[in-house]
Design a protein around this motif. Structure first.
Motif, short mmCIF file in Angstrom:
data_model
loop_
_atom_site.label_atom_id
_atom_site.label_comp_id
_atom_site.label_asym_id
_atom_site.label_seq_id
_atom_site.Cartn_x
_atom_site.Cartn_y
_atom_site.Cartn_z
N SER A 176 -13.50 -19.95 -53.77
CA SER A 176 -13.83 -19.41 -55.08
C SER A 176 -14.98 -18.43 -54.87
O SER A 176 -15.24 -18.02 -53.74
CB SER A 176 -14.22 -20.54 -56.05
N THR A 177 -15.69 -18.09 -55.93
CA THR A 177 -16.78 -17.12 -55.77
C THR A 177 -18.13 -17.77 -55.46
O THR A 177 -19.06 -17.07 -55.06
CB THR A 177 -16.92 -16.27 -57.04
N ASP A 178 -18.25 -19.09 -55.61
CA ASP A 178 -19.56 -19.74 -55.48
C ASP A 178 -20.19 -19.49 -54.11
O ASP A 178 -21.35 -19.07 -54.02
CB ASP A 178 -19.42 -21.25 -55.71
N SER A 179 -19.43 -19.75 -53.06
CA SER A 179 -20.00 -19.63 -51.71
C SER A 179 -20.22 -18.19 -51.29
O SER A 179 -20.97 -17.93 -50.34
CB SER A 179 -19.10 -20.35 -50.70
N ALA A 180 -19.59 -17.24 -51.98
CA ALA A 180 -19.82 -15.83 -51.67
C ALA A 180 -21.28 -15.46 -51.93
O ALA A 180 -21.91 -14.73 -51.15
CB ALA A 180 -18.90 -14.94 -52.51
N TYR A 181 -21.83 -15.97 -53.04
CA TYR A 181 -23.24 -15.71 -53.33
C TYR A 181 -24.14 -16.33 -52.27
O TYR A 181 -25.13 -15.71 -51.83
CB TYR A 181 -23.61 -16.30 -54.70
N LEU A 182 -23.81 -17.54 -51.84
CA LEU A 182 -24.63 -18.21 -50.84
C LEU A 182 -24.58 -17.49 -49.50
O LEU A 182 -25.62 -17.26 -48.87
CB LEU A 182 -24.16 -19.66 -50.68
N ALA A 183 -23.38 -17.14 -49.04
CA ALA A 183 -23.26 -16.44 -47.76
C ALA A 183 -24.02 -15.12 -47.79
O ALA A 183 -24.67 -14.75 -46.80
CB ALA A 183 -21.78 -16.19 -47.46
N ALA A 184 -23.95 -14.43 -48.91
CA ALA A 184 -24.66 -13.15 -49.04
C ALA A 184 -26.17 -13.36 -49.00
O ALA A 184 -26.90 -12.63 -48.31
CB ALA A 184 -24.25 -12.46 -50.34
N ALA A 185 -26.66 -14.35 -49.74
CA ALA A 185 -28.10 -14.59 -49.80
C ALA A 185 -28.66 -15.03 -48.45
O ALA A 185 -29.81 -14.69 -48.11
CB ALA A 185 -28.40 -15.65 -50.85
N MET A 186 -27.86 -15.77 -47.68
CA MET A 186 -28.33 -16.27 -46.39
C MET A 186 -28.05 -15.31 -45.25
O MET A 186 -28.47 -15.56 -44.12
CB MET A 186 -27.67 -17.63 -46.10
N GLY A 187 -27.31 -14.22 -45.52
CA GLY A 187 -27.00 -13.27 -44.47
C GLY A 187 -26.12 -13.84 -43.39
O GLY A 187 -26.34 -13.63 -42.19
N LEU A 188 -25.08 -14.59 -43.82
CA LEU A 188 -24.17 -15.23 -42.88
C LEU A 188 -22.76 -14.67 -43.05
O LEU A 188 -22.41 -14.18 -44.13
CB LEU A 188 -24.14 -16.75 -43.12
N PRO A 189 -21.93 -14.74 -42.03
CA PRO A 189 -20.55 -14.28 -42.17
C PRO A 189 -19.80 -15.16 -43.15
O PRO A 189 -20.09 -16.36 -43.30
CB PRO A 189 -19.98 -14.38 -40.75
N TYR A 190 -18.77 -14.58 -43.80
CA TYR A 190 -18.08 -15.24 -44.91
C TYR A 190 -16.59 -15.22 -44.65
O TYR A 190 -16.00 -14.17 -44.36
CB TYR A 190 -18.41 -14.51 -46.20
N ALA A 191 -15.96 -16.40 -44.75
CA ALA A 191 -14.51 -16.52 -44.56
C ALA A 191 -13.89 -17.10 -45.82
O ALA A 191 -14.38 -18.10 -46.35
CB ALA A 191 -14.21 -17.42 -43.36
N PHE A 192 -12.80 -16.49 -46.27
CA PHE A 192 -12.17 -16.91 -47.53
C PHE A 192 -10.81 -17.53 -47.27
O PHE A 192 -10.00 -17.01 -46.49
CB PHE A 192 -12.02 -15.72 -48.49
N ALA A 193 -10.53 -18.64 -47.98
CA ALA A 193 -9.30 -19.41 -47.78
C ALA A 193 -8.17 -18.88 -48.66
O ALA A 193 -7.62 -19.61 -49.49
CB ALA A 193 -9.56 -20.88 -48.08
N SER A 194 -7.82 -17.63 -48.46
CA SER A 194 -6.77 -17.03 -49.30
C SER A 194 -5.39 -17.54 -48.96
O SER A 194 -4.42 -17.25 -49.67
CB SER A 194 -6.82 -15.50 -49.21
N HIS A 195 -5.25 -18.34 -47.90
CA HIS A 195 -3.94 -18.89 -47.54
C HIS A 195 -3.49 -19.96 -48.53
O HIS A 195 -2.30 -20.28 -48.59
CB HIS A 195 -3.95 -19.44 -46.11
N PHE A 196 -4.42 -20.55 -49.30
CA PHE A 196 -4.00 -21.51 -50.33
C PHE A 196 -4.72 -21.30 -51.66
O PHE A 196 -4.35 -21.92 -52.66
CB PHE A 196 -4.20 -22.96 -49.86
N ALA A 197 -5.73 -20.44 -51.69
CA ALA A 197 -6.50 -20.20 -52.92
C ALA A 197 -6.69 -18.70 -53.11
O ALA A 197 -7.79 -18.17 -52.93
CB ALA A 197 -7.84 -20.92 -52.86
N PRO A 198 -5.63 -17.98 -53.47
CA PRO A 198 -5.69 -16.51 -53.49
C PRO A 198 -6.41 -15.91 -54.68
O PRO A 198 -6.81 -14.74 -54.63
CB PRO A 198 -4.21 -16.11 -53.51
#
Length: 337
Positions: A176-198
């Motif tokens: 979802s979008t929740d962890s996108a904010y966290l990954a951005a704030a922490m400056g970490l790479p971000y992987a999205f599970a679009s294979h089951f949650a598009p």
């Protein structure tokens, strides 16, 4: 094999140690290792496995243990979690487990972290006991985990041995979008599970890129998306192979989980129109076909998302057909990656 590939975008594999009908989890582990060895020789960058629980089709529940088996049977491909569901565990335990892996297999171990339980709520309570609100503590627990890996933690009363001072790249995973904010704030790479949650893929990528703050770990945003790919020599064969995948997801929709079944001639008499629509919505980013069709569909996906890396998973009943699917994918990806 061991080919040199010219594509600038890395291609990686997600595996769940899928248990097929008529076989055991031990068989699934052997299939996973064979796939990892194949992926290494074919030039895939990573081989990740995901933590799930109480699912008869998924044997990767003890993810850290299984990653040691995979890393021990390969030589240079990066091995990691896609992901560890951190609220199921004490951060110190994960630091020790992945510190052990990184000590045994230097510069090869990735740690992808998610906040979901990776199971149903009843099983989550069995896993988390009195920590059912642990998902709310996910940001703090990621920071705690980073602290255990830091060499600056050497004077702390609680230390991760092994783990302290080791290079274990941490990824934030999201559906979802929740962890996108966290990954951005922490400056970490971000992987999205679009294979089951598009549904939220594009919004999550946009949020991550717009809010990204450089860190000691990463100077620029780095994104990865996972998709389903079933490739075969003909469209008809690929569609036939994909019916195993569709039947497994139908079990999820009906709440009757099952091992990965053999393919069938047609799904028409197996699922209702409503169930078909529900499955198609969940599996929107599933690319099924011959190399020409996969090439065209993946190019459209990559152009639309501009992800830095693509991760692929394939639920195919027959192991030789699964390996052939990845072979075709690797060969065509140079044209689109």
């Amino acid at each position: 094999m061991n080919k040199q590939h010219t594509a600038t975008r890395p291609l990686s594999v997600l595996d769940l140690a899928t248990v097929v009908e008529g076989q055991t989890p031990a068989d699934a582990f052997h299939r996973s290792l064979e796939l990892a060895q194949f992926a290494e020789e074919a030039g895939f960058k990573r081989f990740w496995m995901a933590e799930h629980h109480n699912m008869v089709s998924v044997a990767s529940s003890a993810t850290s243990v299984l990653l040691g088996y995979i890393a021990g049977g390969t030589k240079h491909i990066r091995v990691g979690s896609g992901g560890i569901m951190l609220p199921n565990h004490a951060p110190l335990v994960i630091a020790e487990q992945f510190g052990t892996l990184a000590a045994l297999y230097p510069d090869r171990i990735d740690l992808g972290l998610g906040r979901a339980p990776g199971t149903d709520q009843v099983t989550a309570r069995a896993l988390r006991r009195d920590r059912m609100s642990a998902a709310n503590d996910f940001p703090e627990e990621v920071l705690e985990l980073q602290t255990y890996f830091s060499p600056d933690n050497c004077n702390s009363p609680v230390r991760a041995i092994p783990g302290e001072g080791l290079d274990v790249p941490i990824w934030i995973l999201g559906s979802s979008t929740d962890s996108a904010y966290l990954a951005a704030a922490m400056g970490l790479p971000y992987a999205f599970a679009s294979h089951f949650a598009p549904t939220h893929l594009h919004a999550a990528l946009r949020i991550y890129r717009e809010h990204f703050k450089p860190s000691e770990f990463l100077q620029q945003p780095y994104t990865m998306a996972c998709v389903n790919v079933v490739a075969a020599d003909t469209n008809e064969e690929a569609q036939h192979l994909a019916t195993s995948f569709y039947q497994m997801f139908l079990g999820i929709i009906r709440g009757r989980l099952r091992q990965l079944p053999p393919p069938v001639a047609s799904m028409d008499n197996i699922w209702s129109p409503h169930e078909k629509a529900a499955a198609q919505q969940m599996l929107d980013y599933s690319f099924v076909g011959d190399p020409a069709k996969i090439r065209q569909d993946l190019k459209g996906f990559l152009d639309a998302t501009a992800v830095d890396e693509l991760m692929v998973t394939a639920h195919i009943y027959d192991q030789s057909a699964r390996l052939h699917s990845y072979k075709l994918l690797r060969e065509l990806f140079d044209d689109v990656g």
